[in-house]
Scaffold this active site. Sequence first.
Site, PDB file in Angstrom:
ATOM      1  CG  HIS A  54      89.916  92.784  58.471  1.00  0.00           C
ATOM      2  ND1 HIS A  54      91.024  92.887  57.650  1.00  0.00           N
ATOM      3  CD2 HIS A  54      88.912  92.336  57.666  1.00  0.00           C
ATOM      4  CE1 HIS A  54      90.704  92.522  56.423  1.00  0.00           C
ATOM      5  NE2 HIS A  54      89.426  92.172  56.407  1.00  0.00           N
ATOM      6  CG  HIS A  56      86.095  90.262  56.864  1.00  0.00           C
ATOM      7  ND1 HIS A  56      86.009  91.336  56.000  1.00  0.00           N
ATOM      8  CD2 HIS A  56      84.988  90.349  57.659  1.00  0.00           C
ATOM      9  CE1 HIS A  56      84.912  92.028  56.246  1.00  0.00           C
ATOM     10  NE2 HIS A  56      84.281  91.455  57.249  1.00  0.00           N
ATOM     11  CG  ASP A  58      89.387  87.527  53.026  1.00  0.00           C
ATOM     12  OD1 ASP A  58      88.784  87.915  54.044  1.00  0.00           O
ATOM     13  OD2 ASP A  58      89.633  88.278  52.057  1.00  0.00           O
ATOM     14  CG  HIS A  59      92.160  89.600  55.734  1.00  0.00           C
ATOM     15  ND1 HIS A  59      93.218  90.290  55.181  1.00  0.00           N
ATOM     16  CD2 HIS A  59      91.116  89.779  54.886  1.00  0.00           C
ATOM     17  CE1 HIS A  59      92.842  90.867  54.050  1.00  0.00           C
ATOM     18  NE2 HIS A  59      91.569  90.567  53.856  1.00  0.00           N
ATOM     19  CG  HIS A 111      86.742  96.169  55.384  1.00  0.00           C
ATOM     20  ND1 HIS A 111      86.093  96.050  54.172  1.00  0.00           N
ATOM     21  CD2 HIS A 111      87.267  94.943  55.657  1.00  0.00           C
ATOM     22  CE1 HIS A 111      86.212  94.811  53.736  1.00  0.00           C
ATOM     23  NE2 HIS A 111      86.909  94.111  54.615  1.00  0.00           N
ATOM     24  CG  ASP A 136      90.357  93.645  53.036  1.00  0.00           C
ATOM     25  OD1 ASP A 136      91.514  93.473  52.615  1.00  0.00           O
ATOM     26  OD2 ASP A 136      89.487  92.747  53.017  1.00  0.00           O
ATOM     27  CG  HIS A 174      92.028  91.644  48.893  1.00  0.00           C
ATOM     28  ND1 HIS A 174      91.570  90.367  48.645  1.00  0.00           N
ATOM     29  CD2 HIS A 174      91.564  91.970  50.130  1.00  0.00           C
ATOM     30  CE1 HIS A 174      90.859  89.947  49.682  1.00  0.00           C
ATOM     31  NE2 HIS A 174      90.841  90.903  50.604  1.00  0.00           N
TER      32      HIS A 174
END
Length: 261
Positions: A54, A56, A58-59, A111, A136, A174
Amino acid sequence: MRVVPVPVRQDNYAYLIIDQPSNKAAAVDPYDVSKVEAAANRLGVSIIAAITTHHHHDHSGGNETFANKYPGVPIYGGSTQVLALSKLVKDKDEFVIGDNVHVRCLATPCHTQDSICYYITDSTDKSQAGAVFTGDTLFQGGCGRFFEGDGKQMHAALSYLGTLPNETVVYNGHEYTSGSVAFAKAVDPTNDGIARLAKLVEDNEMTTGLSTIGDEKEWNVFMRLDSDAVKNATSVTGESVIMERLREMKNTFRVKLVNSR
Protein backbone atom coordinates in the site's frame (compact mmCIF):
# COMPACT_ATOMS: atom_id res chain seq x y z
CA MET A 1 10.25 -20.91 -3.14
CA ARG A 2 11.73 -19.20 -0.10
CA VAL A 3 10.70 -16.12 1.88
CA VAL A 4 13.27 -14.11 3.83
CA PRO A 5 12.07 -11.34 6.19
CA VAL A 6 14.22 -8.18 6.28
CA PRO A 7 13.47 -6.02 9.35
CA VAL A 8 13.46 -2.29 8.53
CA ARG A 9 12.70 0.89 10.52
CA GLN A 10 11.58 0.25 14.11
CA ASP A 11 9.09 -2.57 13.54
CA ASN A 12 8.43 -2.87 9.78
CA TYR A 13 9.18 -5.86 7.61
CA ALA A 14 10.43 -5.94 4.05
CA TYR A 15 10.78 -9.35 2.42
CA LEU A 16 12.59 -11.19 -0.31
CA ILE A 17 10.52 -13.73 -2.22
CA ILE A 18 13.02 -16.06 -3.85
CA ASP A 19 12.52 -18.38 -6.79
CA GLN A 20 15.32 -20.76 -5.85
CA PRO A 21 15.90 -22.53 -9.19
CA SER A 22 16.52 -19.21 -10.98
CA ASN A 23 17.98 -17.30 -7.98
CA LYS A 24 15.66 -14.43 -8.81
CA ALA A 25 13.80 -12.49 -6.15
CA ALA A 26 11.13 -9.86 -5.60
CA ALA A 27 11.40 -7.35 -2.76
CA VAL A 28 8.21 -6.66 -0.80
CA ASP A 29 7.92 -3.13 0.64
CA PRO A 30 11.68 -2.41 0.36
CA TYR A 31 11.69 0.70 2.54
CA ASP A 32 15.41 0.38 3.31
CA VAL A 33 16.90 -0.52 -0.06
CA SER A 34 20.43 -0.92 1.28
CA LYS A 35 19.29 -3.54 3.80
CA VAL A 36 17.27 -5.40 1.18
CA GLU A 37 20.16 -5.27 -1.27
CA ALA A 38 22.57 -6.56 1.40
CA ALA A 39 20.25 -9.48 2.14
CA ALA A 40 19.98 -10.30 -1.56
CA ASN A 41 23.76 -10.18 -1.99
CA ARG A 42 24.26 -12.40 1.04
CA LEU A 43 21.81 -14.93 -0.39
CA GLY A 44 23.24 -14.73 -3.91
CA VAL A 45 19.98 -13.70 -5.58
CA SER A 46 19.11 -11.06 -8.18
CA ILE A 47 16.26 -8.65 -7.46
CA ILE A 48 13.92 -8.47 -10.44
CA ALA A 49 10.82 -6.74 -8.97
CA ALA A 50 9.44 -4.70 -6.10
CA ILE A 51 6.00 -5.41 -4.68
CA THR A 52 4.17 -2.75 -2.66
CA THR A 53 1.31 -3.59 -0.28
CA HIS A 54 0.00 0.00 0.00
CA HIS A 55 1.03 3.61 -0.45
CA HIS A 56 1.93 4.58 3.13
CA HIS A 57 5.45 5.96 3.34
CA ASP A 58 6.76 3.25 5.65
CA HIS A 59 5.90 0.72 2.93
CA SER A 60 6.43 2.55 -0.38
CA GLY A 61 8.91 5.14 0.87
CA GLY A 62 11.91 3.23 -0.49
CA ASN A 63 10.50 2.83 -3.99
CA GLU A 64 12.17 5.87 -5.55
CA THR A 65 15.56 4.79 -4.22
CA PHE A 66 14.79 1.27 -5.44
CA ALA A 67 13.93 2.57 -8.92
CA ASN A 68 17.24 4.41 -9.10
CA LYS A 69 19.17 1.40 -7.85
CA TYR A 70 17.38 -1.07 -10.14
CA PRO A 71 16.41 0.88 -13.29
CA GLY A 72 13.80 -0.82 -15.43
CA VAL A 73 12.80 -3.29 -12.72
CA PRO A 74 8.99 -3.30 -12.28
CA ILE A 75 7.42 -1.85 -9.13
CA TYR A 76 3.97 -3.32 -8.48
CA GLY A 77 1.26 -1.61 -6.44
CA GLY A 78 -2.43 -0.90 -6.15
CA SER A 79 -2.63 2.80 -7.09
CA THR A 80 -0.71 5.73 -8.48
CA GLN A 81 -0.24 6.92 -4.89
CA VAL A 82 2.43 4.21 -4.60
CA LEU A 83 5.75 5.95 -5.14
CA ALA A 84 7.62 5.12 -8.38
CA LEU A 85 4.84 2.75 -9.46
CA SER A 86 5.39 1.13 -12.86
CA LYS A 87 2.96 -1.83 -12.74
CA LEU A 88 -0.56 -1.06 -11.51
CA VAL A 89 -2.39 -4.15 -10.23
CA LYS A 90 -5.95 -4.85 -9.22
CA ASP A 91 -7.87 -7.70 -7.63
CA LYS A 92 -7.17 -11.13 -9.17
CA ASP A 93 -4.27 -9.89 -11.33
CA GLU A 94 -1.44 -12.40 -11.61
CA PHE A 95 2.27 -12.36 -12.42
CA VAL A 96 5.35 -14.55 -11.95
CA ILE A 97 8.57 -14.05 -10.01
CA GLY A 98 11.48 -15.73 -11.76
CA ASP A 99 10.33 -18.90 -13.46
CA ASN A 100 8.18 -20.58 -10.83
CA VAL A 101 6.67 -18.32 -8.15
CA HIS A 102 3.09 -17.48 -9.04
CA VAL A 103 1.59 -14.31 -7.54
CA ARG A 104 -2.12 -13.54 -7.26
CA CYS A 105 -3.24 -10.06 -6.17
CA LEU A 106 -6.01 -9.72 -3.59
CA ALA A 107 -7.57 -6.27 -3.22
CA THR A 108 -8.27 -5.60 0.47
CA PRO A 109 -9.29 -1.94 0.76
CA CYS A 110 -9.72 -0.44 4.24
CA HIS A 111 -6.42 0.45 5.89
CA THR A 112 -5.88 2.24 2.59
CA GLN A 113 -8.02 2.00 -0.51
CA ASP A 114 -5.04 0.71 -2.49
CA SER A 115 -4.15 -2.12 -0.09
CA ILE A 116 -3.19 -5.24 -2.02
CA CYS A 117 -2.31 -8.59 -0.44
CA TYR A 118 -0.16 -10.93 -2.51
CA TYR A 119 -0.72 -14.70 -2.43
CA ILE A 120 2.23 -16.72 -3.70
CA THR A 121 2.62 -20.38 -4.63
CA ASP A 122 5.43 -22.45 -6.14
CA SER A 123 4.35 -23.98 -9.44
CA THR A 124 7.07 -26.63 -9.23
CA ASP A 125 6.28 -27.82 -5.70
CA LYS A 126 2.57 -28.34 -5.06
CA SER A 127 3.35 -29.80 -1.62
CA GLN A 128 4.74 -26.49 -0.34
CA ALA A 129 2.20 -24.29 1.39
CA GLY A 130 1.48 -20.94 -0.20
CA ALA A 131 2.12 -17.65 1.56
CA VAL A 132 0.36 -14.30 1.71
CA PHE A 133 1.87 -10.85 2.24
CA THR A 134 -0.76 -8.83 4.05
CA GLY A 135 0.89 -5.45 4.61
CA ASP A 136 -1.15 -3.57 7.22
CA THR A 137 -4.42 -5.42 6.57
CA LEU A 138 -3.89 -8.60 8.60
CA PHE A 139 -1.43 -8.90 11.47
CA GLN A 140 -0.69 -11.93 13.61
CA GLY A 141 -3.63 -11.74 15.98
CA GLY A 142 -4.79 -8.35 14.73
CA CYS A 143 -5.61 -6.04 11.83
CA GLY A 144 -4.72 -2.56 10.63
CA ARG A 145 -6.45 0.69 11.48
CA PHE A 146 -9.28 1.81 9.20
CA PHE A 147 -7.58 4.94 7.86
CA GLU A 148 -9.43 4.97 4.52
CA GLY A 149 -12.24 2.51 5.15
CA ASP A 150 -14.71 1.19 7.72
CA GLY A 151 -15.69 -1.94 9.56
CA LYS A 152 -17.63 -3.33 6.61
CA GLN A 153 -14.56 -3.12 4.38
CA MET A 154 -12.20 -4.65 6.94
CA HIS A 155 -14.61 -7.50 7.58
CA ALA A 156 -14.76 -8.09 3.82
CA ALA A 157 -10.96 -7.93 3.54
CA LEU A 158 -10.30 -10.41 6.35
CA SER A 159 -13.08 -12.69 5.11
CA TYR A 160 -11.44 -12.64 1.68
CA LEU A 161 -8.10 -13.64 3.18
CA GLY A 162 -9.96 -16.32 5.09
CA THR A 163 -10.85 -18.02 1.81
CA LEU A 164 -7.18 -18.89 1.23
CA PRO A 165 -6.09 -22.42 2.17
CA ASN A 166 -5.73 -22.81 5.94
CA GLU A 167 -2.07 -23.78 5.57
CA THR A 168 -1.21 -20.44 3.90
CA VAL A 169 1.67 -18.79 5.78
CA VAL A 170 1.09 -15.17 6.86
CA TYR A 171 3.77 -12.49 6.39
CA ASN A 172 2.63 -9.08 7.61
CA GLY A 173 3.94 -5.54 7.59
CA HIS A 174 4.86 -4.94 11.25
CA GLU A 175 5.93 -6.76 14.39
CA TYR A 176 2.81 -5.93 16.41
CA THR A 177 2.08 -9.39 17.79
CA SER A 178 2.79 -8.71 21.45
CA GLY A 179 0.21 -5.92 21.54
CA SER A 180 -2.28 -8.03 19.61
CA VAL A 181 -1.94 -10.81 22.18
CA ALA A 182 -2.60 -8.47 25.09
CA PHE A 183 -5.76 -7.14 23.45
CA ALA A 184 -6.96 -10.59 22.40
CA LYS A 185 -6.59 -11.87 25.97
CA ALA A 186 -8.76 -9.01 27.20
CA VAL A 187 -11.45 -9.81 24.64
CA ASP A 188 -11.35 -13.62 24.70
CA PRO A 189 -9.40 -14.75 27.80
CA THR A 190 -10.32 -18.45 27.65
CA ASN A 191 -9.36 -19.01 24.00
CA ASP A 192 -6.71 -21.76 23.79
CA GLY A 193 -5.59 -20.39 20.42
CA ILE A 194 -4.68 -17.05 21.99
CA ALA A 195 -2.64 -18.91 24.60
CA ARG A 196 -0.73 -20.56 21.73
CA LEU A 197 -0.11 -17.16 20.15
CA ALA A 198 1.15 -15.82 23.48
CA LYS A 199 3.63 -18.71 23.64
CA LEU A 200 4.72 -17.90 20.09
CA VAL A 201 5.51 -14.34 21.16
CA GLU A 202 7.30 -15.55 24.27
CA ASP A 203 9.53 -17.88 22.26
CA ASN A 204 10.23 -15.68 19.21
CA GLU A 205 11.40 -12.12 18.82
CA MET A 206 10.23 -12.22 15.19
CA THR A 207 6.77 -13.77 14.71
CA THR A 208 6.06 -13.01 11.05
CA GLY A 209 5.90 -16.19 8.98
CA LEU A 210 5.14 -18.35 12.03
CA SER A 211 1.36 -18.42 11.67
CA THR A 212 -1.11 -19.52 9.02
CA ILE A 213 -4.53 -18.40 7.87
CA GLY A 214 -5.91 -21.37 9.82
CA ASP A 215 -4.21 -20.13 12.97
CA GLU A 216 -5.59 -16.64 12.48
CA LYS A 217 -9.11 -18.04 12.29
CA GLU A 218 -8.54 -19.56 15.73
CA TRP A 219 -6.84 -16.71 17.60
CA ASN A 220 -7.47 -13.46 15.74
CA VAL A 221 -10.49 -11.74 17.33
CA PHE A 222 -10.97 -9.63 14.19
CA MET A 223 -11.59 -12.82 12.21
CA ARG A 224 -13.96 -14.23 14.84
CA LEU A 225 -16.77 -11.68 14.89
CA ASP A 226 -19.39 -14.40 15.28
CA SER A 227 -17.85 -15.77 18.49
CA ASP A 228 -19.70 -15.29 21.78
CA ALA A 229 -16.60 -13.77 23.36
CA VAL A 230 -16.31 -11.02 20.75
CA LYS A 231 -20.04 -10.34 20.79
CA ASN A 232 -20.01 -10.05 24.57
CA ALA A 233 -16.93 -7.83 24.60
CA THR A 234 -18.32 -5.38 22.06
CA SER A 235 -21.97 -5.42 23.21
CA VAL A 236 -23.21 -4.64 19.68
CA THR A 237 -24.71 -6.65 16.84
CA GLY A 238 -24.04 -6.94 13.13
CA GLU A 239 -20.65 -7.90 11.71
CA SER A 240 -19.71 -4.44 10.41
CA VAL A 241 -20.73 -2.75 13.66
CA ILE A 242 -18.90 -5.37 15.75
CA MET A 243 -15.77 -4.81 13.65
CA GLU A 244 -16.02 -1.03 14.09
CA ARG A 245 -16.45 -1.37 17.84
CA LEU A 246 -13.64 -3.92 18.17
CA ARG A 247 -11.23 -1.64 16.30
CA GLU A 248 -12.26 1.32 18.47
CA MET A 249 -11.53 -0.79 21.55
CA LYS A 250 -8.12 -1.75 20.19
CA ASN A 251 -7.29 1.87 19.35
CA THR A 252 -7.76 2.90 22.99
CA PHE A 253 -6.54 -0.31 24.63
CA ARG A 254 -3.78 -0.04 27.18
CA VAL A 255 -2.29 -2.95 29.10
CA LYS A 256 -3.06 -2.64 32.80
CA LEU A 257 0.13 -2.90 34.81
CA VAL A 258 0.06 -4.23 38.34
CA ASN A 259 1.72 -1.84 40.80
CA SER A 260 4.21 -4.00 42.65
CA ARG A 261 5.29 -1.36 45.15
